[in-house]
Design a protein around this motif. Structure first.
Motif, short mmCIF file in Angstrom:
data_model
loop_
_atom_site.label_atom_id
_atom_site.label_comp_id
_atom_site.label_asym_id
_atom_site.label_seq_id
_atom_site.Cartn_x
_atom_site.Cartn_y
_atom_site.Cartn_z
N THR A 1 26.20 6.16 25.35
CA THR A 1 26.17 5.93 26.63
C THR A 1 26.94 3.77 26.20
OG1 THR A 1 24.01 6.49 26.81
CG2 THR A 1 24.34 4.84 28.86
N LYS A 2 27.36 3.33 27.58
CA LYS A 2 28.02 1.79 27.46
C LYS A 2 27.16 1.40 28.21
CE LYS A 2 32.98 3.76 27.75
NZ LYS A 2 34.32 3.74 28.15
N PRO A 3 27.34 -0.27 28.02
CA PRO A 3 27.65 -0.71 26.38
C PRO A 3 26.46 0.00 25.23
CG PRO A 3 26.00 -1.91 28.25
CD PRO A 3 26.18 -0.76 28.67
N LEU B 1 36.16 10.25 22.43
CA LEU B 1 36.33 10.65 23.99
C LEU B 1 35.65 10.24 24.74
CD1 LEU B 1 38.40 12.82 25.23
CD2 LEU B 1 36.33 14.31 24.66
N ASP B 2 36.43 8.43 25.71
CA ASP B 2 35.66 8.62 26.56
C ASP B 2 35.37 9.54 27.34
OD1 ASP B 2 34.83 6.77 28.93
OD2 ASP B 2 36.70 6.40 29.68
N VAL B 3 34.68 9.42 29.08
CA VAL B 3 34.33 10.71 29.78
C VAL B 3 35.60 10.89 30.72
CG1 VAL B 3 32.62 12.12 31.35
CG2 VAL B 3 31.56 11.33 29.43
N MET B 4 35.48 9.35 31.52
CA MET B 4 36.02 9.16 32.50
C MET B 4 37.72 9.06 32.69
SD MET B 4 34.52 9.70 35.78
CE MET B 4 34.77 8.63 36.97
N LEU B 5 38.24 9.72 32.13
CA LEU B 5 40.47 9.78 32.16
C LEU B 5 40.82 10.08 33.07
CD1 LEU B 5 39.61 10.87 28.31
CD2 LEU B 5 39.81 8.57 29.36
N VAL C 1 40.50 8.06 22.52
CA VAL C 1 40.77 7.83 24.03
C VAL C 1 39.80 7.26 24.88
CG1 VAL C 1 40.99 9.77 25.75
CG2 VAL C 1 40.53 10.79 22.79
N GLU C 2 40.15 6.62 25.42
CA GLU C 2 39.60 5.74 25.76
C GLU C 2 40.62 4.92 27.48
OE1 GLU C 2 37.96 3.58 28.15
OE2 GLU C 2 36.41 3.87 26.36
N ASP C 3 40.69 5.10 28.38
CA ASP C 3 41.77 4.16 29.27
C ASP C 3 41.51 3.06 29.41
OD1 ASP C 3 39.42 5.06 30.61
OD2 ASP C 3 40.42 5.42 32.39
N GLU C 4 40.89 2.16 29.02
CA GLU C 4 39.91 1.12 30.26
C GLU C 4 39.98 0.08 28.77
OE1 GLU C 4 36.11 0.78 30.96
OE2 GLU C 4 36.09 2.26 31.55
N LYS C 5 41.94 -0.83 29.27
CA LYS C 5 43.06 -1.50 27.88
C LYS C 5 41.50 -2.64 26.72
CE LYS C 5 47.57 -0.38 29.04
NZ LYS C 5 47.82 0.66 28.38
CA CA Z 1 36.91 5.37 31.65
#
Ligand code: CA
Length: 226
Positions: free
Chosen positions: A100-102, A50-54, A6-10
């Motif tokens: 933590t990203k990156p 799972l990404d947090v900011m979605l 789950v990630e919104d940044e393509k």
């Molecule tokens: Ca995100």
């Protein structure tokens, strides 16, 4: 291993997908929280990244709602450096680990392996559903109600392990075949039925209240007898 990503940044989604595919994960994508939650509730995954900011629903909310529905699938949460507080909230909401990203690919893969191992086992190596207690190390199944116990074959153990770990969900024959035999073919599907029937005999032998219910056209679920 079925993995929900789950990630919104393509670009991130694409890069992660490729890495995970190469590692042999069977990857399903979701790009917003609502879709992700729907998938977690209807399909059985071995692990969720799972990404947090979605969009639509945050990763934290997704994890929380999944746990509220009794879904025990391990969740690895991805959080940006600037969202430090999210780590705490993420773990509170039911995530099992965070990164933590990156992050380094090696680190991600190591965490995923650890989570997949942890998936089906409790701290003492036993699993339970209703009055059933599965001793994974000792290859045995017992009922806390009748006090009876029985030895299991390795395949019976693995089927029960999978059903119990996903007891809130219906598990398909294909998923069991892939999980236990590692690949899909018609022959393996028949094996699933054979082993389910062996496993049912063991359940009835110990007099448990639990049964492996066949859900027409969908698969199996371990449930209390109605
Ligand atoms: Ca995100």
């Amino acid at each position: 291993m079925k993995l929900l990503l789950v990630e919104d940044e393509k670009p991130m989604l694409k890069a992660l997908h490729e890495i995970l595919l190469r590692e042999g994960y069977d990857v399903t994508e979701a790009e917003d929280g609502e879709t992700a939650l729907g998938q977690i509730l209807t399909d059985v995954y071995d692990v969720v990244v799972l990404d947090v900011m979605l969009p639509k629903m945050s990763g934290i909310e997704v994890a929380h709602k999944a746990r509220t529905h009794g879904i025990k699938t391990p969740i690895l949460m991805l959080t940006a450096m600037s969202e430090l507080d999210d780590k705490v909230t993420g773990l509170d909401s039911g995530a099992d680990d965070y990164l933590t990203k990156p992050f380094m690919t090696k680190e991600l893969l190591a965490r995923l392996r650890a989570l997949c191992r942890r998936n089906v086992q409790s701290v003492d190596g036993s699993l339970s559903a209703g009055d059933l207690c599965l001793d994974v190390q000792g290859l045995s199944l017992s009922s806390t109600k009748t006090g009876q116990s029985v030895r299991l074959s390795e395949k019976e153990l693995r089927i029960l392990e999978y059903l119990i770990a996903n007891q809130e969900q219906i598990v398909s024959r294909e998923q069991i075949a892939t999980k236990i035999w590692g690949f899909e073919s018609d022959a393996e599907y028949n094996n699933v039925e054979v082993y389910i029937s062996f496993t049912r005999k063991k359940l009835s032998f110990i007099g448990t209240d639990m049964e492996i219910k066949a859900v027409r056209g969908l698969g199996y679920q371990i449930k209390k007898k109605s």
